[in-house]
Design a protein around this motif. Structure first.
Motif, PDB file in Angstrom:
ATOM      1  N   CYS A 168       0.683  -1.161   0.115  1.00  0.00           N
ATOM      2  CA  CYS A 168       0.132  -0.145   0.075  1.00  0.00           C
ATOM      3  C   CYS A 168       0.782   1.399   0.075  1.00  0.00           C
ATOM      4  O   CYS A 168       0.582   2.376  -0.402  1.00  0.00           O
ATOM      5  CB  CYS A 168      -0.995  -0.113   1.233  1.00  0.00           C
ATOM      6  SG  CYS A 168      -2.278   1.246   1.023  1.00  0.00           S
ATOM      7  N   HIS A 169       2.040   1.085   0.477  1.00  0.00           N
ATOM      8  CA  HIS A 169       2.899   2.269   0.542  1.00  0.00           C
ATOM      9  C   HIS A 169       3.974   2.300  -0.688  1.00  0.00           C
ATOM     10  O   HIS A 169       4.432   1.210  -1.305  1.00  0.00           O
ATOM     11  CB  HIS A 169       3.850   2.299   1.834  1.00  0.00           C
ATOM     12  CG  HIS A 169       2.956   2.414   3.157  1.00  0.00           C
ATOM     13  ND1 HIS A 169       2.506   1.101   3.650  1.00  0.00           N
ATOM     14  CD2 HIS A 169       2.612   3.271   4.012  1.00  0.00           C
ATOM     15  CE1 HIS A 169       1.902   1.442   4.824  1.00  0.00           C
ATOM     16  NE2 HIS A 169       2.136   2.869   5.031  1.00  0.00           N
ATOM     17  N   HIS A 170       4.181   3.553  -1.008  1.00  0.00           N
ATOM     18  CA  HIS A 170       5.379   3.753  -1.952  1.00  0.00           C
ATOM     19  C   HIS A 170       6.596   2.994  -1.821  1.00  0.00           C
ATOM     20  O   HIS A 170       7.044   3.143  -0.740  1.00  0.00           O
ATOM     21  CB  HIS A 170       5.420   4.931  -2.438  1.00  0.00           C
ATOM     22  CG  HIS A 170       6.665   5.309  -3.428  1.00  0.00           C
ATOM     23  ND1 HIS A 170       7.674   6.527  -3.215  1.00  0.00           N
ATOM     24  CD2 HIS A 170       6.888   4.866  -4.358  1.00  0.00           C
ATOM     25  CE1 HIS A 170       8.416   6.481  -4.186  1.00  0.00           C
ATOM     26  NE2 HIS A 170       8.007   5.467  -5.119  1.00  0.00           N
ATOM     27  N   ILE A 255       0.558  -6.682   1.944  1.00  0.00           N
ATOM     28  CA  ILE A 255      -0.995  -6.800   1.940  1.00  0.00           C
ATOM     29  C   ILE A 255      -1.539  -5.958   3.062  1.00  0.00           C
ATOM     30  O   ILE A 255      -2.463  -5.946   3.508  1.00  0.00           O
ATOM     31  CB  ILE A 255      -1.143  -8.353   2.204  1.00  0.00           C
ATOM     32  CG1 ILE A 255      -2.803  -8.570   2.731  1.00  0.00           C
ATOM     33  CG2 ILE A 255      -0.398  -8.970   3.388  1.00  0.00           C
ATOM     34  CD1 ILE A 255      -3.628  -8.281   1.487  1.00  0.00           C
ATOM     35  N   ASP A 256      -0.999  -4.716   2.989  1.00  0.00           N
ATOM     36  CA  ASP A 256      -1.461  -3.806   3.793  1.00  0.00           C
ATOM     37  C   ASP A 256      -2.355  -2.887   2.871  1.00  0.00           C
ATOM     38  O   ASP A 256      -2.786  -1.777   3.354  1.00  0.00           O
ATOM     39  CB  ASP A 256      -0.317  -2.725   4.608  1.00  0.00           C
ATOM     40  CG  ASP A 256       0.748  -2.375   3.704  1.00  0.00           C
ATOM     41  OD1 ASP A 256       0.410  -2.724   2.359  1.00  0.00           O
ATOM     42  OD2 ASP A 256       1.735  -1.717   4.162  1.00  0.00           O
ATOM     43  N   THR A 257      -2.777  -3.062   1.822  1.00  0.00           N
ATOM     44  CA  THR A 257      -3.836  -2.594   0.887  1.00  0.00           C
ATOM     45  C   THR A 257      -5.040  -3.200   1.483  1.00  0.00           C
ATOM     46  O   THR A 257      -6.141  -2.839   0.929  1.00  0.00           O
ATOM     47  CB  THR A 257      -3.613  -3.159  -0.498  1.00  0.00           C
ATOM     48  OG1 THR A 257      -3.443  -4.824  -0.533  1.00  0.00           O
ATOM     49  CG2 THR A 257      -2.487  -2.600  -1.180  1.00  0.00           C
ATOM     50  N   GLY A 295       6.194  -8.065   2.637  1.00  0.00           N
ATOM     51  CA  GLY A 295       5.869  -6.648   2.544  1.00  0.00           C
ATOM     52  C   GLY A 295       5.195  -5.973   3.967  1.00  0.00           C
ATOM     53  O   GLY A 295       5.099  -7.126   4.983  1.00  0.00           O
ATOM     54  N   GLY A 296       4.582  -5.244   3.834  1.00  0.00           N
ATOM     55  CA  GLY A 296       3.571  -4.700   4.729  1.00  0.00           C
ATOM     56  C   GLY A 296       2.485  -5.432   5.136  1.00  0.00           C
ATOM     57  O   GLY A 296       2.251  -6.493   4.263  1.00  0.00           O
ATOM     58  N   GLY A 297       1.621  -4.997   6.047  1.00  0.00           N
ATOM     59  CA  GLY A 297       0.545  -5.953   6.407  1.00  0.00           C
ATOM     60  C   GLY A 297       0.517  -6.134   7.837  1.00  0.00           C
ATOM     61  O   GLY A 297       1.106  -6.512   8.753  1.00  0.00           O
TER      62      GLY A 297
HETATM   63 ZN   LIG Z   1       3.442  -0.751   3.605  1.00  0.00          ZN
END
Ligand SMILES: [Zn+2]
Length: 372
Positions: A168-170, A255-257, A295-297
């Motif tokens: 979700c982040h650049h 998967i922080d989208t 990644g993020g999540g």
């Molecule tokens: Zn992120």
């Protein structure tokens, strides 16, 4: 296909209140195991190696690496703020060097396996979360940028790499790492920096020097859902990757989208995320070499489900929708989400208008470079 992981990667917490909870990796492995995906043919599990200081210094300033090392050994480092450490996002903690070196090592293990022909796909879920780390500073939970370090070795071996970041982040740290290079095409599709950390990743950021045109950014409106996300993805990502014709596909699968993620505002479901992994998998099989990192999540249920679904996609196994009863860590019933509530029409129009602007900019000065 190889899965690169060890439970050592799940034990280190940045602080007790920190939103990045490494236990998410352990839950993911346990869910994959409960689904018996490790028992499928052609699946191997590998322990990560540790990245050396020399490897880390291919992409990070030695003064900064020394500061991380000093903090890791329990020393007080007066210059740590200059290096982005000792902040709520990046607390200064003993052991941080060793843990991060193992995380970087997991990405290196995966990328070495794929580039040497030992596997067509390798998935290292602990990697990718360092995509904000800069050459001389920690940022956004990232300390040493595993993707930049791993791709450095591939470029040195003469390989062209397409890096696709769906966090979700650049993916700003990775962009910086290859901003002047035409050997790595970086594509980041993310919630616009107008609304979310790190505040960058606009279409105008296209690279410099030899790298002009090889840095691609796809900023999206908050609350973009599955169908709208894929409308934009389809027009930009597969055509550009195919036109670039890389030797290796490297994907960051944050998967922080997810619509339940506590830190962000995109609204994807696990099935929307998995459809993206399927599309990346088509590209990966065309190219023949695919390195995937996490990644993020920050929603534990979403992370475990989404990365298990991604694993099943990589080995082309159809998962049943119900989660096996022996996995009872997170009280999860099903893999697919019930989609978030319908967005009011007036907001849908605003979201579409913003994303159309992004697409129009990309059509005018990104796609033509590749004759797309
Ligand atoms: Zn992120």
């Amino acid at each position: 296909m190889a899965f690169v992981y060890s439970d050592e990667l799940s034990k280190y917490e940045l602080s007790t209140e920190h939103p990045l909870r490494p236990i998410r990796l352990h839950h993911t492995k346990e869910l994959i195991k409960a689904c018996r995906l490790f028992d499928q043919p052609h699946v191997s599990q590998l322990k990560p190696r540790v990245a050396s200081r020399k490897e880390i210094e291919t992409s990070h300033d030695s003064e900064y690496v020394s500061c991380v090392s000093a903090i890791s050994n329990g020393a007080i480092a007066p210059r740590m703020v200059e290096f982005g450490l000792g902040t709520p996002d990046n607390p200064a903690r003993a052991g941080i060097f060793e843990t991060t070196a193992l995380c970087v090592g997991s990405t290196l293990t995966a990328s070495e396996l794929v580039t040497s022909g030992g596997a067509d796909i390798a998935f290292a879920p602990a990697g990718g979360v360092h995509h904000h780390a800069m050459p001389r500073s920690a940022a956004g939970f990232g300390v040493f940028n595993d993707a930049v370090i791993a791709m450095k070795a591939m470029v040195k071996a003469g390989l062209k790499v397409a890096y696709v970041d769906i966090d979700c982040h650049h993916g700003d740290g990775v962009q910086v790492g290859y901003y002047d290079s035409d050997q790595v095409l970086t594509i980041s599709i993310h919630e616009s920096g107008k609304w979310l950390f790190p505040g960058s990743g606009f279409v105008e950021e296209t690279g410099t020097g030899d790298g002009m045109g090889y840095s691609v950014n796809v900023p999206l409106a908050p609350y973009t859902k599955d169908e709208e996300w894929h409308r934009v993805f389809d027009e930009v990502v597969p055509p550009l990757v195919r036109a670039f014709s890389p030797d290796v596909l490297f994907t960051q699968l944050g998967i922080d989208t997810h619509f339940q993620d506590p830190l962000t505002h995109l609204s994807l479901t696990t099935q929307g995320f998995n459809l993206a992994v399927k599309k990346l998998g088509f590209l990966g099989s065309e190219i023949g070499k695919w390195v995937a990192v996490g990644g993020g999540g920050y929603d534990l249920s979403a992370v475990a489900r989404a990365w298990t679904m991604a694993f099943a996609t990589m080995i082309k196994v159809e998962l049943p929708n119900s989660v096996p009863p022996e996995f009872n860590n997170l009280n999860i019933g099903a893999f697919a989400d019930i989609p978030p509530p319908t967005t009011e029409d007036k907001y849908l129009q605003e979201i579409r208008k913003h994303n159309d602007q992004t697409l129009n900019q990309i059509r005018s000065f990104v796609l033509p470079k590749f004759n797309v």
